[in-house]
Design a protein around this motif. Structure first.
Motif, mmCIF file in Angstrom:
data_model
loop_
_atom_site.group_PDB
_atom_site.id
_atom_site.type_symbol
_atom_site.label_atom_id
_atom_site.label_comp_id
_atom_site.label_asym_id
_atom_site.label_seq_id
_atom_site.Cartn_x
_atom_site.Cartn_y
_atom_site.Cartn_z
ATOM 1 N N PRO A 1 116.862 48.153 -25.517
ATOM 2 C CA PRO A 1 116.464 47.742 -26.869
ATOM 3 C C PRO A 1 115.271 46.788 -26.853
ATOM 4 C CG PRO A 1 118.843 47.556 -26.578
ATOM 5 C CD PRO A 1 118.272 47.828 -25.233
ATOM 6 N N VAL A 2 114.413 46.941 -27.838
ATOM 7 C CA VAL A 2 113.274 46.021 -27.974
ATOM 8 C C VAL A 2 113.806 44.636 -28.296
ATOM 9 C CG1 VAL A 2 111.204 45.479 -29.313
ATOM 10 C CG2 VAL A 2 111.730 47.859 -28.731
ATOM 11 N N SER A 3 113.328 43.631 -27.577
ATOM 12 C CA SER A 3 113.777 42.260 -27.817
ATOM 13 C C SER A 3 112.671 41.453 -28.480
ATOM 14 C CB SER A 3 114.209 41.590 -26.511
ATOM 15 O OG SER A 3 113.119 41.488 -25.624
ATOM 16 N N GLU A 4 113.080 40.522 -29.300
ATOM 17 C CA GLU A 4 112.162 39.652 -30.031
ATOM 18 C C GLU A 4 112.325 38.246 -29.472
ATOM 19 O OE1 GLU A 4 111.073 38.971 -34.752
ATOM 20 O OE2 GLU A 4 113.139 39.365 -34.144
ATOM 21 N N ARG A 5 111.229 37.673 -28.959
ATOM 22 C CA ARG A 5 111.316 36.381 -28.295
ATOM 23 C C ARG A 5 110.306 35.419 -28.903
ATOM 24 N NH1 ARG A 5 113.680 37.284 -22.405
ATOM 25 N NH2 ARG A 5 114.691 39.283 -22.799
ATOM 26 N N PHE A 6 110.750 34.176 -29.035
ATOM 27 C CA PHE A 6 109.915 33.146 -29.658
ATOM 28 C C PHE A 6 109.604 32.048 -28.644
ATOM 29 C CE2 PHE A 6 112.030 35.321 -33.054
ATOM 30 C CZ PHE A 6 111.119 35.344 -34.094
ATOM 31 N N TYR A 7 108.396 31.499 -28.776
ATOM 32 C CA TYR A 7 107.926 30.463 -27.861
ATOM 33 C C TYR A 7 107.212 29.364 -28.649
ATOM 34 C CZ TYR A 7 108.500 34.205 -24.372
ATOM 35 O OH TYR A 7 109.003 35.209 -23.590
ATOM 36 N N LEU A 8 107.036 28.220 -27.976
ATOM 37 C CA LEU A 8 106.163 27.162 -28.466
ATOM 38 C C LEU A 8 104.900 27.188 -27.622
ATOM 39 C CD1 LEU A 8 108.735 24.242 -28.845
ATOM 40 C CD2 LEU A 8 107.796 25.669 -30.677
ATOM 41 N N SER A 9 103.749 27.321 -28.275
ATOM 42 C CA SER A 9 102.478 27.396 -27.573
ATOM 43 C C SER A 9 101.767 26.048 -27.627
ATOM 44 C CB SER A 9 101.594 28.475 -28.222
ATOM 45 O OG SER A 9 100.298 28.473 -27.673
ATOM 46 N N ASP A 10 101.197 25.630 -26.493
ATOM 47 C CA ASP A 10 100.412 24.380 -26.396
ATOM 48 C C ASP A 10 101.190 23.168 -26.880
ATOM 49 O OD1 ASP A 10 98.146 25.495 -25.263
ATOM 50 O OD2 ASP A 10 97.257 25.999 -27.194
ATOM 51 N N ALA A 11 102.416 23.045 -26.449
ATOM 52 C CA ALA A 11 103.250 21.904 -26.831
ATOM 53 C C ALA A 11 103.372 20.926 -25.656
ATOM 54 C CB ALA A 11 104.632 22.363 -27.267
ATOM 55 N N VAL B 1 105.227 30.929 -31.707
ATOM 56 C CA VAL B 1 104.682 32.290 -31.606
ATOM 57 C C VAL B 1 105.817 33.263 -31.303
ATOM 58 C CG1 VAL B 1 102.403 31.515 -30.871
ATOM 59 C CG2 VAL B 1 104.136 31.994 -29.149
ATOM 60 N N ARG B 2 105.585 34.517 -31.679
ATOM 61 C CA ARG B 2 106.604 35.556 -31.489
ATOM 62 C C ARG B 2 106.061 36.655 -30.592
ATOM 63 N NH1 ARG B 2 108.745 38.627 -36.771
ATOM 64 N NH2 ARG B 2 106.518 39.113 -36.860
ATOM 65 N N ASP B 3 106.941 37.196 -29.751
ATOM 66 C CA ASP B 3 106.565 38.244 -28.812
ATOM 67 C C ASP B 3 107.630 39.334 -28.828
ATOM 68 O OD1 ASP B 3 105.172 39.559 -26.732
ATOM 69 O OD2 ASP B 3 106.495 38.655 -25.239
ATOM 70 N N GLY C 1 103.042 22.833 -21.139
ATOM 71 C CA GLY C 1 102.717 24.144 -20.600
ATOM 72 C C GLY C 1 102.145 25.054 -21.668
ATOM 73 N N PRO C 2 101.517 26.154 -21.264
ATOM 74 C CA PRO C 2 100.986 27.103 -22.244
ATOM 75 C C PRO C 2 102.064 27.635 -23.175
ATOM 76 C CG PRO C 2 100.171 27.605 -20.043
ATOM 77 C CD PRO C 2 101.236 26.566 -19.876
ATOM 78 N N LEU C 3 103.263 27.882 -22.612
ATOM 79 C CA LEU C 3 104.391 28.368 -23.399
ATOM 80 C C LEU C 3 105.656 27.638 -22.969
ATOM 81 C CD1 LEU C 3 103.839 32.253 -23.367
ATOM 82 C CD2 LEU C 3 103.395 30.703 -25.273
ATOM 83 N N GLN C 4 106.506 27.349 -23.945
ATOM 84 C CA GLN C 4 107.834 26.803 -23.693
ATOM 85 C C GLN C 4 108.811 27.529 -24.611
ATOM 86 O OE1 GLN C 4 108.149 22.478 -23.542
ATOM 87 N NE2 GLN C 4 105.912 22.262 -23.517
#
Length: 242
Positions: free
Chosen positions: A90-100, A74-76, A14-17
């Motif tokens: 609160p602002v949250s920091e989320r991480f993903y795997l792109s193009d995996a 990647v980080r969002d 998927g585009p993001l996981q």
């Protein structure tokens, strides 16, 4: 391995996981490969199980994942407001795997595996890749195999995207990393808190499981199509003759 066992393989692309194993509060990280708890959650959702349902049969499955295309981390940053009061959260920091792209495999009793195979082909709830915001880009089902977990991972074709495979067109076989549950006789490994005990949202529980890393070799489908370079015919002097 019992003769009554089968192996179900799943393509996770998927585009993001995002596969969190220790995410808490406003920082939601991701592991570099799908977690056992995440994949079993996908299977439970496909079957339509309630979050508070018993998952001991799923937890007993032997699990492994093959890293066909590792992707990029990647980080969002996400902001939100309370739905009732409108107060800023609160602002949250989320991480993903792109193009995996990964191939996950679960091994267990043939009847249970056949039931899971049916479920992923006609899921009750739509599957997602770790988070609801991460839908798969390709069909998940790859089929049911006999002969054990490692044999299935060696037999399953390389699932990486064509553009990624072209980067290694000179290699006829590709070594792919596999992260698998420790089995008897495997020797030392690592421990991760990723063994699901309960998905009940009131009290999610996870235990430790032993894992080890190894590699399997698979064929590169693009290498066989390589042809030697033949320069195009180019005769500039022919223009002068005409």
């Amino acid at each position: 391995m019992s003769e009554r066992n089968s192996v179900l393989t799943l393509r996770l692309a998927g585009p993001l996981q995002s596969w969190g194993a220790s995410s808490r509060f406003a920082r939601r990280t991701t592991e570099r490969a799908p977690t056992k708890s995440g994949v079993l959650g996908l299977l439970a959702a496909s079957q339509g199980r309630d979050r508070g349902a018993d998952i001991s049969d799923l937890a007993s499955l032997r699990f492994a994942v093959r890293l066909d295309q590792p992707g990029t981390r990647v980080r969002d940053y996400q902001t939100a407001h309370h739905g009732v009061t409108g107060k800023s959260m609160p602002v949250s920091e989320r991480f993903y795997l792109s193009d995996a792209v990964f191939v996950a495999a679960v091994e267990g009793d043939a009847a249970l595996i056949d039931g899971l195979h049916t479920a992923v082909r006609t899921p009750t709830f739509l599957p997602f890749l770790g988070r609801r915001s991460c839908p798969p880009s390709r069909p998940i089902d790859l089929g049911v195999h006999r002969g054990g977990l490692w044999r299935a991972l060696r037999a399953e074709p390389w699932q990486a995207s064509a553009w990624f495979q072209r980067r290694r067109v000179r290699e006829r076989r590709i070594e792919l990393e596999v992260i698998a549950d420790l089995a008897a006789g495997d020797g030392p490994g690592d421990a991760v808190r990723d063994q699901p005990l309960s998905f009940d949202p009131r009290h999610r529980r996870y235990g430790l499981r032993g894992v080890r890393s190894a590699a399997v070799s698979v064929a590169n489908p693009l290498s066989a199509s390589r042809r030697p370079f033949v320069p195009p015919k180019h005769e500039p002097l022919r223009l002068l003759e005409e």
